[in-house]
Design a protein around this motif. Structure first.
Motif, mmCIF file in Angstrom:
data_model
loop_
_atom_site.group_PDB
_atom_site.id
_atom_site.type_symbol
_atom_site.label_atom_id
_atom_site.label_comp_id
_atom_site.label_asym_id
_atom_site.label_seq_id
_atom_site.Cartn_x
_atom_site.Cartn_y
_atom_site.Cartn_z
ATOM 1 N N PHE A 98 -62.617 19.569 -55.714
ATOM 2 C CA PHE A 98 -61.337 20.336 -55.377
ATOM 3 C C PHE A 98 -61.111 21.306 -56.071
ATOM 4 O O PHE A 98 -60.739 22.553 -55.673
ATOM 5 N N LYS A 99 -61.168 21.355 -57.293
ATOM 6 C CA LYS A 99 -60.650 22.084 -58.340
ATOM 7 C C LYS A 99 -61.544 23.220 -58.661
ATOM 8 O O LYS A 99 -61.194 24.441 -58.405
ATOM 9 N N VAL A 100 -63.116 22.915 -58.519
ATOM 10 C CA VAL A 100 -64.144 24.067 -58.240
ATOM 11 C C VAL A 100 -63.800 25.024 -57.134
ATOM 12 O O VAL A 100 -64.061 26.092 -57.172
ATOM 13 N N THR A 101 -63.689 24.247 -55.988
ATOM 14 C CA THR A 101 -63.416 25.000 -54.593
ATOM 15 C C THR A 101 -62.371 25.987 -54.765
ATOM 16 O O THR A 101 -62.501 26.987 -54.417
ATOM 17 N N MET A 102 -61.277 25.307 -55.261
ATOM 18 C CA MET A 102 -59.829 26.062 -55.461
ATOM 19 C C MET A 102 -60.083 27.364 -56.434
ATOM 20 O O MET A 102 -59.770 28.539 -56.036
ATOM 21 N N LYS A 127 -60.556 31.507 -55.406
ATOM 22 C CA LYS A 127 -60.234 32.550 -56.487
ATOM 23 C C LYS A 127 -58.806 31.901 -57.145
ATOM 24 O O LYS A 127 -58.056 33.133 -57.551
ATOM 25 N N ALA A 128 -58.703 31.046 -57.169
ATOM 26 C CA ALA A 128 -57.241 30.487 -57.687
ATOM 27 C C ALA A 128 -57.262 30.586 -59.349
ATOM 28 O O ALA A 128 -56.270 30.554 -59.934
ATOM 29 N N PHE A 129 -58.550 30.715 -59.826
ATOM 30 C CA PHE A 129 -58.516 30.898 -61.449
ATOM 31 C C PHE A 129 -57.903 32.178 -61.650
ATOM 32 O O PHE A 129 -57.456 32.653 -62.914
ATOM 33 N N GLN A 130 -57.649 33.269 -60.621
ATOM 34 C CA GLN A 130 -57.053 34.544 -60.880
ATOM 35 C C GLN A 130 -55.643 34.184 -61.325
ATOM 36 O O GLN A 130 -55.058 35.376 -61.732
ATOM 37 N N CYS A 171 -58.183 28.533 -64.682
ATOM 38 C CA CYS A 171 -59.465 29.249 -65.290
ATOM 39 C C CYS A 171 -59.765 28.925 -66.660
ATOM 40 O O CYS A 171 -61.293 28.755 -66.630
ATOM 41 N N LYS A 172 -58.962 28.260 -67.440
ATOM 42 C CA LYS A 172 -59.436 27.640 -68.628
ATOM 43 C C LYS A 172 -60.351 26.666 -68.412
ATOM 44 O O LYS A 172 -61.625 26.544 -68.957
ATOM 45 N N GLU A 173 -60.079 25.589 -67.331
ATOM 46 C CA GLU A 173 -60.856 24.490 -67.246
ATOM 47 C C GLU A 173 -62.031 24.906 -66.693
ATOM 48 O O GLU A 173 -63.272 24.221 -66.624
ATOM 49 N N THR A 174 -62.290 25.955 -65.752
ATOM 50 C CA THR A 174 -63.205 26.244 -64.929
ATOM 51 C C THR A 174 -64.499 27.110 -65.974
ATOM 52 O O THR A 174 -65.684 26.637 -65.977
ATOM 53 N N PHE A 175 -63.881 27.865 -66.766
ATOM 54 C CA PHE A 175 -64.866 28.667 -67.494
ATOM 55 C C PHE A 175 -65.190 28.596 -69.212
ATOM 56 O O PHE A 175 -65.889 28.713 -69.651
ATOM 57 N N PHE A 176 -64.043 27.722 -69.692
ATOM 58 C CA PHE A 176 -63.749 27.705 -71.041
ATOM 59 C C PHE A 176 -63.533 26.398 -71.816
ATOM 60 O O PHE A 176 -63.292 25.378 -70.997
ATOM 61 N N SER A 177 -63.887 26.170 -72.943
ATOM 62 C CA SER A 177 -63.374 24.913 -73.607
ATOM 63 C C SER A 177 -62.187 24.789 -73.652
ATOM 64 O O SER A 177 -61.161 25.714 -73.892
ATOM 65 N N PHE A 234 -68.109 23.094 -66.581
ATOM 66 C CA PHE A 234 -67.356 22.547 -65.387
ATOM 67 C C PHE A 234 -68.079 22.781 -63.904
ATOM 68 O O PHE A 234 -67.763 22.432 -63.030
ATOM 69 N N ILE A 235 -68.896 23.969 -64.128
ATOM 70 C CA ILE A 235 -69.525 24.520 -62.814
ATOM 71 C C ILE A 235 -71.180 23.961 -62.504
ATOM 72 O O ILE A 235 -71.310 23.485 -61.425
ATOM 73 N N VAL A 236 -71.971 24.137 -63.570
ATOM 74 C CA VAL A 236 -73.116 23.672 -63.469
ATOM 75 C C VAL A 236 -73.464 22.415 -64.346
ATOM 76 O O VAL A 236 -73.320 22.390 -65.535
ATOM 77 N N ASP A 237 -73.626 21.202 -63.583
ATOM 78 C CA ASP A 237 -73.461 20.108 -64.200
ATOM 79 C C ASP A 237 -75.084 19.570 -64.817
ATOM 80 O O ASP A 237 -75.885 20.515 -64.608
ATOM 81 N N ALA A 238 -75.308 18.585 -65.522
ATOM 82 C CA ALA A 238 -76.383 18.201 -66.417
ATOM 83 C C ALA A 238 -77.492 18.071 -65.322
ATOM 84 O O ALA A 238 -78.879 18.651 -65.901
ATOM 85 N N LYS A 239 -77.295 17.485 -64.097
ATOM 86 C CA LYS A 239 -78.338 17.533 -63.238
ATOM 87 C C LYS A 239 -78.899 18.848 -62.576
ATOM 88 O O LYS A 239 -79.897 19.125 -62.510
#
Length: 336
Positions: free
Chosen positions: A204-208, A213-216, A222-228, A282-287
């Motif tokens: 849900f978070k990734v989709t939002m 574009k809720a990261f904007q 935004c922090k959870e999606t792209f950064f540590s 948070f976007i591209v997982d280990a799999k």
């Protein structure tokens, strides 16, 4: 000493082109990126007549140490390709200065409709084929040696398409390829479905964050999606503003993109590939990282302590050091 914002219509190698000033009113981004010392903003004119932004940083010195066989071989130029919601500036922040200091000429591209590049006709910036053709045109006309092509996220998928069609639709040989937190060859649909079944809240978070574009507008998202999590909030806000200003048009029509995937496999490809992921992505997982590694028959490297935007994260040097070590281990004796 001030750094000039440079404007050029390029059809010959950059080192031979006079540079002109890019006036402030010509900025396409509402939040312009201020270049660092030693960087130039230039524009490569594509066959379409549209101009593609390039942030260029010349190498410093001749730091050419590698293996004994490579000791006196030239270091290849580096060409960086961003993913969605980013532009050339994301590489200019840390990695261009780092690789310049280590002896590499470095070029960060802004794909059409992104950053300071021109907007194409239509509602999206392009396709896998058109973006790759633009990169190929730049490499053919603006690099004097075969470069290492480095792609992040969806930029990594574009680089994969380049490999698959090298020698057919595209020209411009490569000294190597680096895929950084790349979307797998089959696209992001597998990632989405895995998240839906195993991590519904994350899905849900990734989709939002990305689709809506809720990261904007949400700094925590935004922090959870792209950064540590340890990333400074002031930096996150700065990058959030730049990402919002960078992406005037969607990079792709995702439905058409997914219908064209997976990218074609290239049996026995001579292109050497480094596949690198982030442990806290948070976007591209280990799999997803394993899928890309399996596709190319390469064991991926997973960098600890960094997130999806590895080149901007608080520990950005970790990934840069891995790439530097790998490039210096390449056989460069026959590099042209």
């Amino acid at each position: 000493m001030a750094v000039l914002h440079s404007y050029v219509l390029a059809s010959t190698p950059l080192t031979k082109i006079p540079l002109a000033v890019l006036n402030n009113e010509e900025h396409k981004m509402k939040v312009p990126y201020k270049l660092k010392q030693g960087q130039s903003r230039i524009f490569h004119q594509l066959p379409s007549g549209l101009n593609m932004e390039v942030i260029y940083q010349k190498k410093k010195g001749m730091q050419n140490k590698g293996t004994d066989d490579n000791m006196w071989a030239p270091l290849p130029p580096l060409v960086f390709v961003h993913g969605s919601f980013h532009a050339a500036w994301c590489w200019a922040e840390h990695w261009l200065p780092f690789f310049s200091e280590n002896g590499f000429d470095s070029y960060a591209l802004s794909l059409l409709g992104q950053g300071e590049s021109d907007d194409p006709d239509g509602s999206v910036a392009g396709t896998l084929q058109s973006h790759t053709a633009d990169i190929s045109d730049f490499i053919q006309k603006q690099t004097t040696m075969s470069p290492v092509l480095i792609g992040h996220s969806f930029g990594g998928l574009i680089v994969q398409y380049y490999i698959a069609n090298l020698g057919k639709d595209f020209r411009g040989n490569l000294a190597g390829v680096v895929l950084v937190c790349s979307v797998p060859p089959a696209g992001n649909s597998g990632l989405v479905w895995r998240y839906l079944f195993s991590k519904p809240v994350a899905a849900f978070k990734v989709t939002m964050s990305l689709a809506a574009k809720a990261f904007q507008t949400s700094l925590p998202l935004c922090k959870e999606t792209f950064f540590s999590q340890g990333m400074n909030d002031h930096l996150v806000q700065r990058y959030q503003e730049l990402m919002t200003a960078s992406s005037r048009m969607p990079l792709f029509d995702l439905r058409k993109l997914n219908a064209s995937l997976p990218v074609a496999s290239v049996p026995n490809t001579s292109t050497q590939v480094l596949i690198m992921g982030a442990a806290d992505d948070f976007i591209v997982d280990a799999k997803g990282l394993e899928e890309t590694g399996s596709f190319y028959g390469v064991r991926p490297v997973c960098v600890e302590g960094v997130a999806h935007d590895m080149m901007l994260d608080s520990s950005w040097e970790k990934g840069a050091e891995v790439v530097l070590s790998w490039i210096k281990s390449l056989d460069r004796k026959d590099l042209v």
